[in-house]
Each structure stands twice: as C-alpha cells, then as structure tokens.
Scaffold this motif. Structure first.
Motif, PDB file in Angstrom:
ATOM      1  N   ARG A   1       0.831  -1.212   0.000  1.00 47.00           N
ATOM      2  CA  ARG A   1       0.000   0.000   0.000  1.00 47.00           C
ATOM      3  C   ARG A   1       0.867   1.265   0.000  1.00 47.00           C
ATOM      4  O   ARG A   1       0.470   2.288  -0.528  1.00 47.00           O
ATOM      5  N   ASP A   2       2.031   1.160   0.604  1.00 44.05           N
ATOM      6  CA  ASP A   2       2.938   2.307   0.650  1.00 44.05           C
ATOM      7  C   ASP A   2       3.509   2.640  -0.730  1.00 44.05           C
ATOM      8  O   ASP A   2       4.079   3.709  -0.911  1.00 44.05           O
ATOM      9  N   HIS A   3       3.372   1.710  -1.673  1.00 44.68           N
ATOM     10  CA  HIS A   3       4.022   1.882  -2.967  1.00 44.68           C
ATOM     11  C   HIS A   3       3.060   1.984  -4.150  1.00 44.68           C
ATOM     12  O   HIS A   3       3.321   2.742  -5.075  1.00 44.68           O
ATOM     13  N   PHE A   4       2.001   1.202  -4.145  1.00 43.73           N
ATOM     14  CA  PHE A   4       1.196   1.071  -5.354  1.00 43.73           C
ATOM     15  C   PHE A   4      -0.253   1.548  -5.213  1.00 43.73           C
ATOM     16  O   PHE A   4      -1.133   1.039  -5.887  1.00 43.73           O
ATOM     17  N   THR A   5      -0.492   2.531  -4.387  1.00 42.94           N
ATOM     18  CA  THR A   5      -1.864   3.023  -4.245  1.00 42.94           C
ATOM     19  C   THR A   5      -2.249   3.997  -5.342  1.00 42.94           C
ATOM     20  O   THR A   5      -3.428   4.146  -5.648  1.00 42.94           O
ATOM     21  N   SER A   6      -1.273   4.646  -5.953  1.00 38.33           N
ATOM     22  CA  SER A   6      -1.628   5.700  -6.912  1.00 38.33           C
ATOM     23  C   SER A   6      -0.744   5.733  -8.155  1.00 38.33           C
ATOM     24  O   SER A   6      -0.676   6.743  -8.824  1.00 38.33           O
ATOM     25  N   HIS A   7      -0.082   4.643  -8.485  1.00 41.00           N
ATOM     26  CA  HIS A   7       0.855   4.690  -9.610  1.00 41.00           C
ATOM     27  C   HIS A   7       0.166   4.611 -10.974  1.00 41.00           C
ATOM     28  O   HIS A   7       0.679   5.140 -11.950  1.00 41.00           O
ATOM     29  N   LEU A   8      -0.992   3.949 -11.033  1.00 46.20           N
ATOM     30  CA  LEU A   8      -1.675   3.808 -12.317  1.00 46.20           C
ATOM     31  C   LEU A   8      -2.125   5.173 -12.836  1.00 46.20           C
ATOM     32  O   LEU A   8      -2.645   5.990 -12.101  1.00 46.20           O
ATOM     33  N   GLY A   9      -1.877   5.421 -14.100  1.00 45.71           N
ATOM     34  CA  GLY A   9      -2.251   6.696 -14.700  1.00 45.71           C
ATOM     35  C   GLY A   9      -1.198   7.772 -14.555  1.00 45.71           C
ATOM     36  O   GLY A   9      -1.315   8.840 -15.155  1.00 45.71           O
ATOM     37  N   GLU A  10      -0.176   7.506 -13.762  1.00 39.65           N
ATOM     38  CA  GLU A  10       0.910   8.481 -13.587  1.00 39.65           C
ATOM     39  C   GLU A  10       1.872   8.401 -14.777  1.00 39.65           C
ATOM     40  O   GLU A  10       1.969   7.355 -15.433  1.00 39.65           O
ATOM     41  N   PRO A  11       2.602   9.482 -15.050  1.00 40.71           N
ATOM     42  CA  PRO A  11       3.612   9.427 -16.116  1.00 40.71           C
ATOM     43  C   PRO A  11       4.658   8.348 -15.808  1.00 40.71           C
ATOM     44  O   PRO A  11       4.863   7.980 -14.650  1.00 40.71           O
ATOM     45  N   GLN A  12       5.321   7.887 -16.851  1.00 38.07           N
ATOM     46  CA  GLN A  12       6.280   6.795 -16.719  1.00 38.07           C
ATOM     47  C   GLN A  12       7.374   7.100 -15.700  1.00 38.07           C
ATOM     48  O   GLN A  12       7.759   6.230 -14.920  1.00 38.07           O
ATOM     49  N   HIS A  13       7.887   8.322 -15.668  1.00 40.11           N
ATOM     50  CA  HIS A  13       8.971   8.637 -14.734  1.00 40.11           C
ATOM     51  C   HIS A  13       8.494   8.578 -13.279  1.00 40.11           C
ATOM     52  O   HIS A  13       9.251   8.214 -12.380  1.00 40.11           O
ATOM     53  N   VAL A  14       7.238   8.911 -13.039  1.00 37.90           N
ATOM     54  CA  VAL A  14       6.678   8.817 -11.681  1.00 37.90           C
ATOM     55  C   VAL A  14       6.513   7.349 -11.297  1.00 37.90           C
ATOM     56  O   VAL A  14       6.858   6.938 -10.187  1.00 37.90           O
ATOM     57  N   GLN A  15       5.982   6.538 -12.237  1.00 35.90           N
ATOM     58  CA  GLN A  15       5.834   5.103 -11.976  1.00 35.90           C
ATOM     59  C   GLN A  15       7.189   4.456 -11.697  1.00 35.90           C
ATOM     60  O   GLN A  15       7.316   3.628 -10.796  1.00 35.90           O
ATOM     61  N   LYS A  16       8.208   4.852 -12.453  1.00 33.31           N
ATOM     62  CA  LYS A  16       9.551   4.289 -12.260  1.00 33.31           C
ATOM     63  C   LYS A  16      10.069   4.591 -10.858  1.00 33.31           C
ATOM     64  O   LYS A  16      10.654   3.720 -10.204  1.00 33.31           O
ATOM     65  N   ALA A  17       9.836   5.799 -10.377  1.00 35.66           N
ATOM     66  CA  ALA A  17      10.282   6.163  -9.030  1.00 35.66           C
ATOM     67  C   ALA A  17       9.552   5.335  -7.966  1.00 35.66           C
ATOM     68  O   ALA A  17      10.158   4.898  -6.980  1.00 35.66           O
ATOM     69  N   ILE A  18       8.275   5.101  -8.163  1.00 33.26           N
ATOM     70  CA  ILE A  18       7.494   4.289  -7.225  1.00 33.26           C
ATOM     71  C   ILE A  18       8.025   2.856  -7.196  1.00 33.26           C
ATOM     72  O   ILE A  18       8.219   2.270  -6.120  1.00 33.26           O
ATOM     73  N   VAL A  19       8.274   2.294  -8.368  1.00 30.28           N
ATOM     74  CA  VAL A  19       8.791   0.928  -8.453  1.00 30.28           C
ATOM     75  C   VAL A  19      10.191   0.850  -7.827  1.00 30.28           C
ATOM     76  O   VAL A  19      10.514  -0.115  -7.122  1.00 30.28           O
ATOM     77  N   THR A  20      11.020   1.851  -8.050  1.00 27.18           N
ATOM     78  CA  THR A  20      12.361   1.872  -7.464  1.00 27.18           C
ATOM     79  C   THR A  20      12.283   1.898  -5.944  1.00 27.18           C
ATOM     80  O   THR A  20      13.051   1.195  -5.267  1.00 27.18           O
ATOM     81  N   ASN A  21      11.375   2.676  -5.388  1.00 29.48           N
ATOM     82  CA  ASN A  21      11.198   2.691  -3.928  1.00 29.48           C
ATOM     83  C   ASN A  21      10.773   1.319  -3.418  1.00 29.48           C
ATOM     84  O   ASN A  21      11.248   0.853  -2.375  1.00 29.48           O
ATOM     85  N   PHE A  22       9.863   0.668  -4.140  1.00 25.55           N
ATOM     86  CA  PHE A  22       9.433  -0.672  -3.768  1.00 25.55           C
ATOM     87  C   PHE A  22      10.604  -1.655  -3.858  1.00 25.55           C
ATOM     88  O   PHE A  22      10.816  -2.474  -2.955  1.00 25.55           O
ATOM     89  N   GLN A  23      11.365  -1.570  -4.924  1.00 20.41           N
ATOM     90  CA  GLN A  23      12.541  -2.426  -5.101  1.00 20.41           C
ATOM     91  C   GLN A  23      13.514  -2.254  -3.935  1.00 20.41           C
ATOM     92  O   GLN A  23      14.029  -3.232  -3.396  1.00 20.41           O
TER      93      GLN A  23
END
Length: 164
Positions: A29-51
């Motif tokens: 929940r800390d990572h993937f609550t709002s990534h859908l619909g975001e620009p690719q660079h924002v999604q990449k940052a979210i995934v990197t934090n999760f990683q």
C-alpha cells in the motif's frame, strides 16, 4: 495488500520458502496506491522505492546471501537483474515488472541464459499494470516458467501484487 504467490515450482525448498516469506510480508500500500495513470517517470520512481524496500528486507532477513540491486551478469549485455542474491552454490534473481506475460517470459529466458552455472532461484514479482494487461495470461506464463525451471534443476516462483 501484500504480494501473493500464484505459482511455485516446489513447496519443498526451504530457501525458496524463506525468500517468499520475506517478500510476501511487504505491505504494498505504501508503494502502489496511486501509480496507475501516472507518467512513466513517476511510476519508475514508485517501483524503485518498492525495489529498495524488498532489497533491504532480503538483505536484513537472509544475510547468508550477498544481495545486490541492478546486477549485470554479462559485460556484453546491458540486461540487469532487479534484485540479485548469490551464495557459493546458488543464485537468486528477482525481476519486478508489470503483470505482462511477454515481460515475464522475456525476462526469465534472457536472465537464465546469462546467469552462472549454479542452481538458480528465479522469482517474477509483478505489480499492477494497465487494465488491458491480462493477469490470467501472466499467471499462465508463471506456470511455464516454473515447469522450465524444474527441468533445469532450478526453482521458480511467480508473485502478483493485486490492485489496491
């Protein structure tokens, strides 16, 4: 929401069980609550934090492996493994991707081909993608990867993070 194991090549491997215990305990929940619909660079940052979060938990919980992020197994190829663990007798490769069957298959084949000649533990950890991505097809390919891993004396698990 936590990662859920959809397919695994074996229930009888303690190393796999310990890795899965760590990963399936991560609160997404800390990572993937709002990534859908975001620009690719924002999604990449979210995934990197999760990683980073998964990597740190593995490093803390399973110190018997030498853990690395973005490990490049071949100097001639640019492919890197998102999270990589190594011990004398085995390697662990964990790939994070959207739940796309083609990505799962592509990463499995290319990374297995580049890894050293040791027992391979390969995990596909998929997070929500677009509505057009077929989760059932992704899980079907998890099964194919598990079957191939067993034939190669390796271990495989496919995990999915559901939509939050």
């Amino acid at each position: 929401m936590k990662p859920e194991v959809k397919v695994r090549s074996t229930d009888q491997d303690e190393r796999l069980n310990s890795i899965l215990d760590v990963i399936t305990d991560v609160d997404c929940r800390d990572h993937f609550t709002s990534h859908l619909g975001e620009p690719q660079h924002v999604q990449k940052a979210i995934v990197t934090n999760f990683q980073n979060s998964v990597f740190q938990r593995l490093q803390d919980s399973i110190p018997s492996l030498n853990w690395t992020m973005e490990y490049t197994p071949s100097k001639s190829q640019k492919d890197s493994i998102d999270i990589y663990g190594e011990a004398e007798e085995l390697v662990v490769a964990i790939e994070l991707d959207k739940n796309r069957a083609d990505q799962v298959a592509k990463k499995f084949v290319s990374r297995i081909a580049l890894l050293p000649d040791k027992k391979v533990y390969f995990l596909s950890l998929c997070y929500p993608g677009t509505a057009g991505m077929n989760l059932n097809e992704c899980v079907k390919y998890f099964g194919y990867c598990a079957n191939l891993a067993k034939r190669m004396s390796g271990v495989y698990a496919g995990l999915v993070i559901g939509k939050i």
